[in-house]
Design a protein around this motif. Structure first.
Motif, PDB file in Angstrom:
ATOM      1  N   ARG A 153       6.494  -2.457 -63.877  1.00 33.27           N
ATOM      2  CA  ARG A 153       7.740  -2.277 -64.617  1.00 33.27           C
ATOM      3  C   ARG A 153       8.683  -2.269 -65.612  1.00 33.27           C
ATOM      4  O   ARG A 153       9.269  -1.188 -66.318  1.00 33.27           O
ATOM      5  CB  ARG A 153       8.909  -3.356 -63.788  1.00 33.27           C
ATOM      6  N   ASN A 154       7.266  -2.713 -66.058  1.00 31.12           N
ATOM      7  CA  ASN A 154       6.973  -2.600 -67.810  1.00 31.12           C
ATOM      8  C   ASN A 154       6.349  -0.924 -68.774  1.00 31.12           C
ATOM      9  O   ASN A 154       5.960   0.214 -67.963  1.00 31.12           O
ATOM     10  CB  ASN A 154       6.187  -3.299 -68.776  1.00 31.12           C
ATOM     11  N   GLU A 155       7.152  -0.509 -69.654  1.00 29.81           N
ATOM     12  CA  GLU A 155       6.675   0.498 -69.851  1.00 29.81           C
ATOM     13  C   GLU A 155       4.516   0.088 -70.312  1.00 29.81           C
ATOM     14  O   GLU A 155       4.523  -0.464 -70.665  1.00 29.81           O
ATOM     15  CB  GLU A 155       6.792   1.070 -71.689  1.00 29.81           C
ATOM     16  N   VAL A 156       3.979   0.702 -70.540  1.00 29.25           N
ATOM     17  CA  VAL A 156       2.677   0.908 -69.787  1.00 29.25           C
ATOM     18  C   VAL A 156       2.465   2.339 -71.125  1.00 29.25           C
ATOM     19  O   VAL A 156       2.723   3.722 -70.875  1.00 29.25           O
ATOM     20  CB  VAL A 156       2.370   1.254 -68.328  1.00 29.25           C
ATOM     21  N   VAL A 157       1.546   2.357 -71.621  1.00 30.92           N
ATOM     22  CA  VAL A 157       0.190   3.457 -71.588  1.00 30.92           C
ATOM     23  C   VAL A 157      -1.059   3.246 -71.681  1.00 30.92           C
ATOM     24  O   VAL A 157      -1.694   2.368 -71.226  1.00 30.92           O
ATOM     25  CB  VAL A 157       0.031   2.989 -73.630  1.00 30.92           C
ATOM     26  N   ILE A 158      -1.823   4.255 -71.297  1.00 37.39           N
ATOM     27  CA  ILE A 158      -2.691   4.851 -71.006  1.00 37.39           C
ATOM     28  C   ILE A 158      -2.812   5.522 -71.753  1.00 37.39           C
ATOM     29  O   ILE A 158      -2.996   6.540 -72.706  1.00 37.39           O
ATOM     30  CB  ILE A 158      -2.707   6.011 -70.191  1.00 37.39           C
ATOM     31  N   HIS A 159      -4.127   4.505 -72.460  1.00 39.07           N
ATOM     32  CA  HIS A 159      -4.828   5.127 -73.517  1.00 39.07           C
ATOM     33  C   HIS A 159      -6.683   5.231 -72.950  1.00 39.07           C
ATOM     34  O   HIS A 159      -7.618   5.010 -72.947  1.00 39.07           O
ATOM     35  CB  HIS A 159      -5.744   3.608 -74.226  1.00 39.07           C
ATOM     36  N   GLU A 209      -1.992   7.850 -75.128  1.00 39.12           N
ATOM     37  CA  GLU A 209      -2.331   7.604 -76.422  1.00 39.12           C
ATOM     38  C   GLU A 209      -3.869   8.263 -76.113  1.00 39.12           C
ATOM     39  O   GLU A 209      -4.339   8.293 -74.775  1.00 39.12           O
ATOM     40  CB  GLU A 209      -2.357   5.775 -76.296  1.00 39.12           C
ATOM     41  N   PHE A 210      -4.300   8.988 -76.799  1.00 40.06           N
ATOM     42  CA  PHE A 210      -6.356   9.433 -76.939  1.00 40.06           C
ATOM     43  C   PHE A 210      -6.455   8.844 -79.246  1.00 40.06           C
ATOM     44  O   PHE A 210      -5.242   8.746 -79.455  1.00 40.06           O
ATOM     45  CB  PHE A 210      -5.722  10.743 -77.507  1.00 40.06           C
ATOM     46  N   SER A 211      -7.625   8.577 -78.207  1.00 37.71           N
ATOM     47  CA  SER A 211      -8.792   7.754 -79.651  1.00 37.71           C
ATOM     48  C   SER A 211     -10.078   8.694 -79.731  1.00 37.71           C
ATOM     49  O   SER A 211     -10.681   8.980 -78.649  1.00 37.71           O
ATOM     50  CB  SER A 211      -9.169   6.644 -78.869  1.00 37.71           C
ATOM     51  N   PRO A 212     -10.026   9.668 -80.604  1.00 38.70           N
ATOM     52  CA  PRO A 212     -11.036  10.349 -80.650  1.00 38.70           C
ATOM     53  C   PRO A 212     -11.876   9.413 -81.505  1.00 38.70           C
ATOM     54  O   PRO A 212     -11.525   8.313 -82.988  1.00 38.70           O
ATOM     55  CB  PRO A 212     -10.475  11.235 -82.391  1.00 38.70           C
ATOM     56  N   GLU A 213     -12.989   8.219 -80.362  1.00 32.02           N
ATOM     57  CA  GLU A 213     -13.607   7.332 -80.677  1.00 32.02           C
ATOM     58  C   GLU A 213     -14.485   7.553 -82.204  1.00 32.02           C
ATOM     59  O   GLU A 213     -15.251   8.791 -81.890  1.00 32.02           O
ATOM     60  CB  GLU A 213     -14.831   7.120 -79.723  1.00 32.02           C
ATOM     61  N   VAL A 214     -15.095   7.066 -82.886  1.00 32.38           N
ATOM     62  CA  VAL A 214     -16.041   7.714 -84.367  1.00 32.38           C
ATOM     63  C   VAL A 214     -14.813   8.144 -85.022  1.00 32.38           C
ATOM     64  O   VAL A 214     -15.663   8.943 -85.329  1.00 32.38           O
ATOM     65  CB  VAL A 214     -17.439   7.487 -83.921  1.00 32.38           C
ATOM     66  N   PRO A 227       9.429  12.953 -79.880  1.00 26.77           N
ATOM     67  CA  PRO A 227       9.992  11.505 -80.032  1.00 26.77           C
ATOM     68  C   PRO A 227      10.742  10.778 -79.315  1.00 26.77           C
ATOM     69  O   PRO A 227      11.043   9.399 -79.837  1.00 26.77           O
ATOM     70  CB  PRO A 227      11.189  12.471 -81.074  1.00 26.77           C
ATOM     71  N   GLU A 228      11.063  11.337 -78.412  1.00 29.10           N
ATOM     72  CA  GLU A 228      11.274  10.729 -77.340  1.00 29.10           C
ATOM     73  C   GLU A 228      10.218  10.066 -76.602  1.00 29.10           C
ATOM     74  O   GLU A 228      10.601   8.893 -75.443  1.00 29.10           O
ATOM     75  CB  GLU A 228      12.646  11.174 -76.860  1.00 29.10           C
ATOM     76  N   ARG A 229       9.607  10.723 -75.883  1.00 30.25           N
ATOM     77  CA  ARG A 229       8.498  10.571 -75.689  1.00 30.25           C
ATOM     78  C   ARG A 229       7.266  10.546 -76.797  1.00 30.25           C
ATOM     79  O   ARG A 229       5.946  11.641 -76.281  1.00 30.25           O
ATOM     80  CB  ARG A 229       8.597  10.816 -74.409  1.00 30.25           C
ATOM     81  N   PRO A 230       7.081  10.545 -77.395  1.00 26.67           N
ATOM     82  CA  PRO A 230       5.832  10.216 -78.500  1.00 26.67           C
ATOM     83  C   PRO A 230       4.433  10.040 -78.395  1.00 26.67           C
ATOM     84  O   PRO A 230       4.234   8.594 -77.150  1.00 26.67           O
ATOM     85  CB  PRO A 230       5.464   9.467 -79.735  1.00 26.67           C
ATOM     86  N   VAL A 231       3.505  10.708 -78.064  1.00 23.48           N
ATOM     87  CA  VAL A 231       1.717  10.387 -78.007  1.00 23.48           C
ATOM     88  C   VAL A 231       1.144   9.435 -78.599  1.00 23.48           C
ATOM     89  O   VAL A 231       1.740   9.797 -80.355  1.00 23.48           O
ATOM     90  CB  VAL A 231       1.349  11.715 -78.171  1.00 23.48           C
ATOM     91  N   ILE A 232       0.167   8.354 -79.121  1.00 27.46           N
ATOM     92  CA  ILE A 232      -0.098   8.242 -79.360  1.00 27.46           C
ATOM     93  C   ILE A 232      -1.240   8.625 -80.726  1.00 27.46           C
ATOM     94  O   ILE A 232      -2.465   8.417 -79.141  1.00 27.46           O
ATOM     95  CB  ILE A 232      -0.784   6.463 -79.270  1.00 27.46           C
ATOM     96  N   LEU A 233      -1.830   8.825 -81.404  1.00 23.36           N
ATOM     97  CA  LEU A 233      -3.203   9.457 -81.941  1.00 23.36           C
ATOM     98  C   LEU A 233      -3.644   7.889 -82.551  1.00 23.36           C
ATOM     99  O   LEU A 233      -3.129   7.486 -83.652  1.00 23.36           O
ATOM    100  CB  LEU A 233      -2.914  10.737 -82.790  1.00 23.36           C
TER     101      LEU A 233
END
Length: 594
Positions: free
Chosen positions: A149-155, A200-205, A229-235
Motif C-alpha cells: 500500500r505504501n509508495e514504492v520506488v523501483i530502482h 529511479e535510474f542509476s547509471p552505475e559508475v 513534478p507530480e510524479r518525479p523520477v529519481i536520477l
C-alpha cells in the motif's frame, strides 16, 4: 643492517625543497593514471557555482543497509535481523528505505512480501526495491511489491562507464543506451499502471562515465518515464568506485543538475562510496552542487571500504545547527542494533558513535574539557535556563554528548581519569585479558574507589583482584545452571536451571544457548536484557581459561557481570547466571514449575 634495496632508489632529478625532503618509495605508482586522464571534468573555474553555496537543510536520506549494505556482509542478514534493522530505521525517522534486491535472493523477495502482507511499514514510509535492467528480473521485482500500500520506488541500474562497457558488458555507447531504454520500457510495461509506484535510474559508475553520455542516458530515461513534478523520477548518480578528489564529483553533479531538461521533475540523488576515504566530503559537496537525496548506510557499511556514512553526515548537520530530520538521541542503542544485524563492530574512533570519541587521554585536553563544562554550567546559571538550551562551546567536544544519549557523568569520568588506558594495558600485559572500552570505564571506577580508600599504588595483581570482586565474585544466588544441551542438527537447546532450589527444564528452538538460557530465566520470572557479550582469555597456553564479560540492563542503566571457565560456553552461561543473581533481588515473586 643497511637496506641495500633502499640504497638503489635513484636520487631525484631536481633539487628537493627544504620543506619536502622525502625519499621516493618503491610503490609501483607508474601503473596508474591520474583521474584527469580518465574523466572529463565538465566545468571550469568560471563555470562552477557549488563553491559559493551553503547547506541550509537536510537532504532526503535513504538508507541502503538492507540491500547494498547487506550484499557487502560475509554473512547476509537473516529475516529476523532484516526486520529488526528495518524497524530501527523507521523509529529513527527515515521516510524512504531501500529494503532489498528481490530478484537476487529468496530472502530479499520474502522480506518485500513481508512488508506487503503486514503493517511493519508505516503509511508515510516509501519502500525502494532494486533491479538490474533485465526483463525477467524486473518482472520478478514487480511481483515482489504486489499488494504494498505504501509508495514504492523501483530502482533500476546499469553500469555506464567505458571500462564496464568494454570489459563487463561488451557494448558500445549506442547499444548500451538501447539496452537501458529496453529495461525502462519493461518497467513501464509491468508497473507503469500502478499509481503508488515511482521510478529511479542509476547509471552505475557515473563518476567514471563521460558526462555527456551520462546526461544523455538520464535525459532519455526521464523522457521515457514521462517525469513530471507530480510524479518525479529519481536520477541517482553513484560514485560506485571513488576515484577522484571530492571537487571533481561535485563538478560532475553540478553539470547534470544545471543541464537536465526536466530538472523540476527530477529528484537528483547521489550514492558515494568510500574507496579514497572521502565519501563524506563527496556527499557534502554534492549537496552544494544540487543533489537533493543521499543513499548510504548507517555507520558506513558497504562493499570494499563502505558506502557513505549517513549517520555521520546527519550529525555533521546537527553540529552546524541544522536539524538532520533523523533521531540519534540514543546512539548507543542504534549502534548495538547495527552491530547485531551486520555482525560487524563499530570502530571505537568512529565519528560520533565510537566508544572513544568523547575520550581525552591527554591531560591538556582533559583540563580544557573540564573548564568548558564549568563555563557551560555558569552560563546556564547566569541565564537561568536549563543547560541543554545553552549554546554549546566546550573545547574538543563538537557536540553535547547528551544530544546522542551519552551522559555527562560518563564523559566527565572518561575524561578525568587518565589511568583507564594504563589499567587496561596492565591487565592485557600480565593476564592477556582484553576488555571492551565500556567495561574499562566501569572497572576504572572500581579501581579509583580502591586507590581513594588505600592511597596505594595498584599492581596488575591488585587490578585483577578488584576485577574478580566486582564482576566474578560468587553471590549467594537464587539461580544456577544445572545442564545445557545443544542439538545443532535439530536447532534445539535444552536448558535446565535451578531457581530457589526448584529445577526447571525447557526446550528452545532456533536460538543459541545464551538466548535459550535467557528465555528459560524469563519463564521463571527473571528477566535479563543482554546488551553485549565480549569473550577473551585469561593468560594463554595450558592454563588458559575463557572469560566472558556480559553487559546487561538494570533499572539504573547498563551494568557488567563476568564468568570464567575452561569452556567458552560455560564461561558465557556463568556470566548470564551472575547477571541473573545480581538482578534477582529486584525481581520478586519469581517461580517456575519443575
Amino acid at each position: 643492517m643497511t637496506d641495500t634495496r633502499l640504497d638503489r632508489i635513484p636520487a631525484p632529478a631536481s633539487p628537493v625543497p627544504l620543506w619536502n625532503r622525502q625519499r621516493p618509495s618503491r610503490m609501483p605508482s607508474h601503473r596508474y593514471t591520474d583521474v584527469y586522464s580518465r574523466v572529463e571534468v565538465p566545468l571550469t573555474a568560471s563555470d562552477r557555482q557549488w563553491p559559493n553555496q551553503r547547506i541550509t537543510e537536510a537532504p532526503l536520506w535513504v538508507p541502503v543497509d538492507l540491500r547494498d549494505g547487506n550484499q557487502a556482509l560475509a554473512e547476509p542478514m537473516d529475516p529476523a535481523r532484516k526486520r529488526r534493522f528495518f524497524e530501527l530505521m523507521v523509529r529513527m525517522g527515515y521516510k524512504e528505505i531501500e529494503v532489498g534486491y528481490p530478484s537476487a535472493s529468496q530472502t530479499d523477495y520474502d522480506f518485500v512480501r513481508l512488508i506487503a502482507e503486514t503493517d511493519i511499514a508505516p503509511d508515510d514510509v516509501t519502500v525502494v526495491v532494486f533491479t538490474p535492467a533485465r526483463r525477467d528480473l524486473i518482472q520478478r521485482t514487480v511481483e515482489s511489491i504486489r499488494g504494498i500500500r505504501n509508495e514504492v520506488v523501483i530502482h533500476m541500474y546499469t553500469a555506464t562507464a567505458p571500462t564496464w562497457r568494454d570489459i563487463v558488458l561488451g557494448k558500445g555507447r549506442d547499444e548500451l543506451r538501447e539496452l537501458i531504454l529496453d529495461g525502462g520500457r519493461d518497467v513501464l510495461e509491468f508497473a507503469g499502471h500502478l499509481p503508488n509506484v515511482r521510478f529511479e535510474f542509476s547509471p552505475e559508475v557515473f563518476n567514471l562515465t563521460e558526462p555527456d553520455y551520462a546526461l544523455d542516458v538520464c535525459e532519455a530515461m526521464t523522457d521515457l518515464w514521462d517525469a513530471t513534478p507530480e510524479r518525479p523520477v529519481i536520477l541517482n548518480l553513484p560514485a560506485t568506485v571513488e576515484i577522484a578528489t571530492p571537487n571533481v564529483y561535485a563538478d560532475q553533479i553540478e553539470y547534470v543538475h544545471r543541464n537536465l531538461a526536466r530538472r523540476d521533475s527530477v529528484i537528483l540523488s547521489v550514492h558515494p562510496h568510500n574507496d579514497r576515504g572521502t565519501g563524506i566530503a563527496c556527499a557534502e559537496l554534492a549537496i552544494l552542487a544540487g543533489a537533493q537525496r543521499i543513499e548510504g548506510c548507517i555507520f558506513g557499511n558497504g562493499e570494499r571500504t563502505g558506502n557513505v556514512d549517513i549517520a555521520t553526515l546527519a550529525l555533521n548537520l546537527h553540529a552546524q545547527g541544522l536539524n538532520p530530520m533523523i533521531d540519534f538521541s540514543d546512539i548507543d542503542e542504534i549502534r548495538r542494533t547495527v552491530e547485531y544485524c551486520n555482525r560487524i563492530d563499530v570502530h571505537p574512533r568512529h565519528p560520533y558513535v565510537g566508544d572513544l570519541v568523547h575520550t581525552a587521554f591527554s591531560g591538556t585536553h582533559q583540563d580544557a574539557i573540564k573548564k568548558g563544562f564549568a563555563e557551560h554550567r555558569e552560563r546556564a546559571a547566569a541565564e537561568q535556563r536549563p543547560e541543554h538550551e545553552i549554546a554549546w562551546r566546550v573545547p574538543y567536544l563538537p557536540i553535547d554528548p547528551s544530544d546522542i544519549g551519552r551522559s555527562y557523568d560518563a564523559v566527565i569520568r572518561v575524561n578525568s581519569q587518565s589511568g583507564k588506558g594504563g589499567i587496561a594495558y596492565l591487565l592485557e600485559a600480565e593476564y592477556g585479558i582484553e576488555l571492551p572500552r565500556r567495561l574499562q570505564i566501569d572497572l576504572a571506577r572500581h579501581v579509583q574507589q580502591h586507590t581513594d580508600t588505600t592511597g596505594d599504588e595498584v599492581t596488575p595483581d591488585d587490578i585483577w583482584s578488584i576485577f574478580e570482586d566486582a564482576y566474578l565474585a560468587e553471590t549467594q544466588g537464587r539461580v544456577r545452571v544445572i545442564d545445557c544441551q545443544v542439538d545443532e542438527a535439530q536447532s534445539t537447546t535444552v536448558v535446565a536451571i535451578s531457581v530457589d532450589g526448584t529445577e526447571h527444564r525447557s526446550e528452545h528452538h532456533g536460538v543459541g544457548p545464551v538466548e535459550a538460557t535467557v528465555r528459560a530465566l524469563a519463564e521463571c520470572g527473571l528477566t535479563i536484557t543482554v546488551l553485549s557479550l565480549h569473550q577473551t582469555a585469561i593468560r594463554s597456553g595450558a592454563d588458559a581459561e575463557a572469560l566472558t564479560a556480559l553487559e546487561y540492563r538494570t533499572l539504573d542503566g547498563p551494568a557488567w557481570a563476568a564468568g570464567r571457565s575452561r569452556s567458552v560456553l560455560t564461561a558465557t552461561l556463568n556470566a548470564v547466571i551472575q547477571a541473573a543473581n545480581r538482578t534477582a533481588t529486584t525481581q520478586h515473586g519469581a517461580a517456575c514449575s519443575p
